[in-house]
Motif scaffolding. Structure first.
Motif, short mmCIF file in Angstrom:
data_model
loop_
_atom_site.label_atom_id
_atom_site.label_comp_id
_atom_site.label_asym_id
_atom_site.label_seq_id
_atom_site.Cartn_x
_atom_site.Cartn_y
_atom_site.Cartn_z
N LEU A 193 0.72 -1.14 -0.06
CA LEU A 193 0.12 -0.06 0.18
C LEU A 193 0.80 1.35 0.06
N ALA A 194 1.48 1.51 -1.13
CA ALA A 194 2.42 2.80 -1.44
C ALA A 194 2.46 3.11 -2.68
N TYR A 195 2.34 4.42 -3.06
CA TYR A 195 2.31 5.02 -4.24
C TYR A 195 2.78 6.59 -4.03
N THR A 196 3.67 6.89 -4.80
CA THR A 196 4.03 8.22 -4.87
C THR A 196 3.89 8.81 -5.98
N THR A 200 -4.63 15.31 -11.42
CA THR A 200 -3.48 16.24 -12.05
C THR A 200 -3.39 17.56 -11.54
N ALA A 201 -3.93 17.74 -10.23
CA ALA A 201 -3.91 19.16 -9.63
C ALA A 201 -2.65 19.48 -9.03
N ARG A 202 -1.69 20.60 -9.38
CA ARG A 202 -0.31 20.53 -8.41
C ARG A 202 -0.67 21.50 -7.44
N ARG A 203 -1.72 22.37 -7.33
CA ARG A 203 -1.96 23.14 -6.19
C ARG A 203 -2.68 22.36 -4.96
N LEU A 204 -2.85 20.96 -5.09
CA LEU A 204 -3.32 20.26 -3.91
C LEU A 204 -2.40 18.98 -3.70
N VAL A 205 -2.52 18.71 -2.49
CA VAL A 205 -1.83 17.25 -2.08
C VAL A 205 -2.92 16.53 -1.57
N TRP A 206 -3.07 15.29 -2.26
CA TRP A 206 -4.17 14.43 -1.77
C TRP A 206 -3.27 13.42 -1.16
N CYS A 207 -3.88 12.79 0.07
CA CYS A 207 -3.20 11.31 0.61
C CYS A 207 -4.28 10.49 0.81
N ASP A 208 -4.22 9.31 0.49
CA ASP A 208 -5.14 8.30 0.93
C ASP A 208 -4.49 7.24 1.68
N PHE A 209 -5.16 7.10 2.68
CA PHE A 209 -4.56 6.15 3.76
C PHE A 209 -5.56 4.98 3.82
N GLN A 210 -4.79 3.81 3.69
CA GLN A 210 -5.53 2.65 3.55
C GLN A 210 -5.11 1.62 4.49
N THR A 211 -6.09 0.54 4.87
CA THR A 211 -5.75 -0.29 6.23
C THR A 211 -6.23 -1.70 5.51
N MET A 212 -5.20 -2.37 5.56
CA MET A 212 -5.27 -3.81 4.82
C MET A 212 -6.48 -4.47 5.47
N GLN A 213 -6.37 -4.46 6.83
CA GLN A 213 -7.12 -5.24 7.58
C GLN A 213 -8.70 -4.72 7.81
N ALA A 217 0.37 14.92 -16.60
CA ALA A 217 0.96 14.35 -15.71
C ALA A 217 0.37 14.02 -14.29
N VAL A 218 0.53 13.07 -13.51
CA VAL A 218 -0.03 12.60 -12.48
C VAL A 218 0.64 13.28 -11.10
N ALA A 219 -0.24 14.08 -10.45
CA ALA A 219 0.36 14.72 -9.18
C ALA A 219 -0.34 14.02 -7.89
N ASN A 220 -1.41 13.15 -8.16
CA ASN A 220 -2.12 12.70 -6.92
C ASN A 220 -2.61 11.42 -7.34
N PRO A 221 -3.04 10.49 -6.20
CA PRO A 221 -2.76 10.59 -4.78
C PRO A 221 -1.71 9.94 -4.12
N VAL A 222 -1.17 10.39 -3.15
CA VAL A 222 0.03 9.55 -2.34
C VAL A 222 -0.96 8.61 -1.78
N VAL A 223 -0.49 7.16 -1.97
CA VAL A 223 -1.26 6.30 -1.28
C VAL A 223 -0.23 5.68 -0.13
N ARG A 224 -0.79 5.63 1.01
CA ARG A 224 0.02 5.15 2.25
C ARG A 224 -0.85 4.25 2.98
N SER A 225 -0.07 3.44 3.76
CA SER A 225 -0.87 2.40 4.86
C SER A 225 -0.84 2.93 6.08
N THR A 226 -1.97 2.68 6.96
CA THR A 226 -1.97 3.01 8.08
C THR A 226 -1.05 2.39 9.24
N GLN A 227 -0.75 1.04 8.59
CA GLN A 227 0.20 0.35 9.61
C GLN A 227 -0.28 0.11 10.83
#
Length: 429
Positions: A5-8, A315-328, A350-360
């Protein structure tokens, strides 16, 4: 389901200069008829636990105030210089009245909508896509439908037995004619359903039924009430930030949980489109989605506006989007990425979002807690809003109240201290 669960994204916005001193958080709760009482209490309780566990000391939280139109419940959280915590205005954007109206409609109508929506999803293959993203969420969606089938069969069985024993079947009867025993049999089947209402609520039957119906209706463009509410939220966010003028915050953060993550995506897209000039200065716009149910609507063929809004954010560079996901988590889609899983028609953009991260999850709660909540879907689903038990990259309160901008929090998080050891209990003499 894609792992890990990681994408930048390759065109992610550049790093934000300096720490966040002032932040404005707009929180969108999920499909919850009790939002205006639940989330204030949850926030204050969990913030106190966070402060106690990590030795940060209490932060002053003002009383909650409801806006005149009843759509916003807000409070202030004081800065915390020892930890670098930002002074934060926290507002819950309410749509629980819409949810309450769904709960109040006829049970027969709700069941009919469930059956039609589920059969429709089966017919055009959406359910199979949900299973591919997360088989447990697929089970959650099918659960109310399976329960309707089972309850119907049991009701028919009860009604048939009552009719048989009051009529002339099986050589054992009270001798009532069919015109009398048949209605009594039907009544018995219905009375049984009414009698187990409390039991069905404990099984989250109606909650999951209404949630799926809402998402299906939204994807079919049948929820103008919800669309109007998101538009009202966008007007509020724009007016609130524009009205601050010289006191603009360093970061404006829109946070959505569960079905509220869908609303947060739509809200962020509309705010960015309607008031682009607000984000040309030092104020950064951030979007956080937690336990998102976005695919439930986004994959539906008629949800073109939503997919266009997602594409605008991607595609927006004026925004940062982070999607936190939980495997369980049974009620999110770990591994889902709109860039990879939706046909957004980005072309050469160009793709600027989202950052995908795990809640671990395993890293931020104690093993005993993990074992207790693993098979409690709703408790597990809310863990991302609760105080950590151990330090980790994901921390709801460091995310929303801490000194890091969202981009830096996602890429190079400052992990807090180890929990403070609890004082030993006094021993009796």
């Amino acid at each position: 389901m894609r792992l890990p669960l990681a994408y930048t994204p390759p065109d992610l916005q550049e790093s934000d200069p300096g720490p966040v001193r002032r932040r404005h958080v707009f929180f969108v709760p999920g499909y919850d008829p009790e939002a205006r009482t639940r989330y204030r209490l949850l926030f204050v309780r969990e913030l106190m636990r966070h402060a106690k566990r990590f030795g940060e000391g209490r932060r002053t939280v003002s009383a909650a105030a409801l806006s005149p139109d009843g759509l916003v419940q807000g409070w202030n959280v004081a800065a915390h210089p020892p930890s670098g915590g930002a002074a934060t205005r926290y507002e819950v954007l309410l749509w629980d009245d819409i949810v309450a109206r769904d709960y109040a409609r006829s049970r027969v109508l709700s069941v009919a909508l469930l059956v039609v929506g589920t059969l429709h999803a089966l017919a055009w293959g959406a359910l199979w896509r949900f299973y591919r993203y997360n088989h447990r969420y697929g089970n959650v969606i099918l659960y109310p439908f399976a329960m309707v089938v089972a309850l119907t069969l049991v009701s028919v069985l009860i009604g048939t037995m009552v009719h048989a024993h009051l009529g002339d079947w099986f050589g054992y009867s009270l001798g009532l004619p069919a015109w009398a025993s048949l209605p009594l049999g039907v009544a018995a089947g219905l009375v049984w359903l009414v009698g187990i209402e409390a039991f069905l609520n404990r099984l989250f039957f109606w909650q999951l039924l209404n949630t799926w119906v809402f998402n299906w209706q939204h994807g079919q463009l049948w929820r103008p009430d919800f669309e109007a509410r998101v538009d009202a939220f966008a007007d509020h966010v724009i007016a609130e930030i524009a009205g601050l003028q010289g006191e603009a915050p360093d970061e404006v953060m829109i946070v959505g949980h569960s079905v509220g993550a869908l609303a947060a995506v739509e809200l962020a897209a509309r705010v960015l489109a309607r008031a682009p000039a607000l984000w040309e200065g030092r104020t950064r716009l951030s979007l956080v989605t937690l336990g998102s149910a976005l695919p439930l609507v986004a994959v539906q063929p008629l949800a073109r506006r939503l997919r266009a809004e997602i594409a605008s954010l991607v595609t927006a560079r004026r925004l940062v989007w982070c999607d936190f996901q939980t495997m369980q988590d049974w009620m999110n889609f770990p591994g889902f990425n709109p860039v990879l899983d939706l046909k957004l028609g980005l072309g050469a953009r160009a793709v600027a979002n989202p950052v995908v991260r795990s809640t671990q999850l395993k890293q931020v709660v104690e093993p005993e807690t993990y074992a207790k909540i693993l098979y409690r879907p709703f408790r597990l689903h809310f863990q991302c809003l609760l105080a950590n038990e151990r330090p980790g990259d994901y921390d709801f309160f460091r995310l929303t109240l801490g000194p890091q901008h969202l981009r830096d929090r996602a890429l190079t998080p400052i992990v807090g201290p180890e929990p403070v050891a609890a004082a030993p209990e006094p021993r009796g003499g």
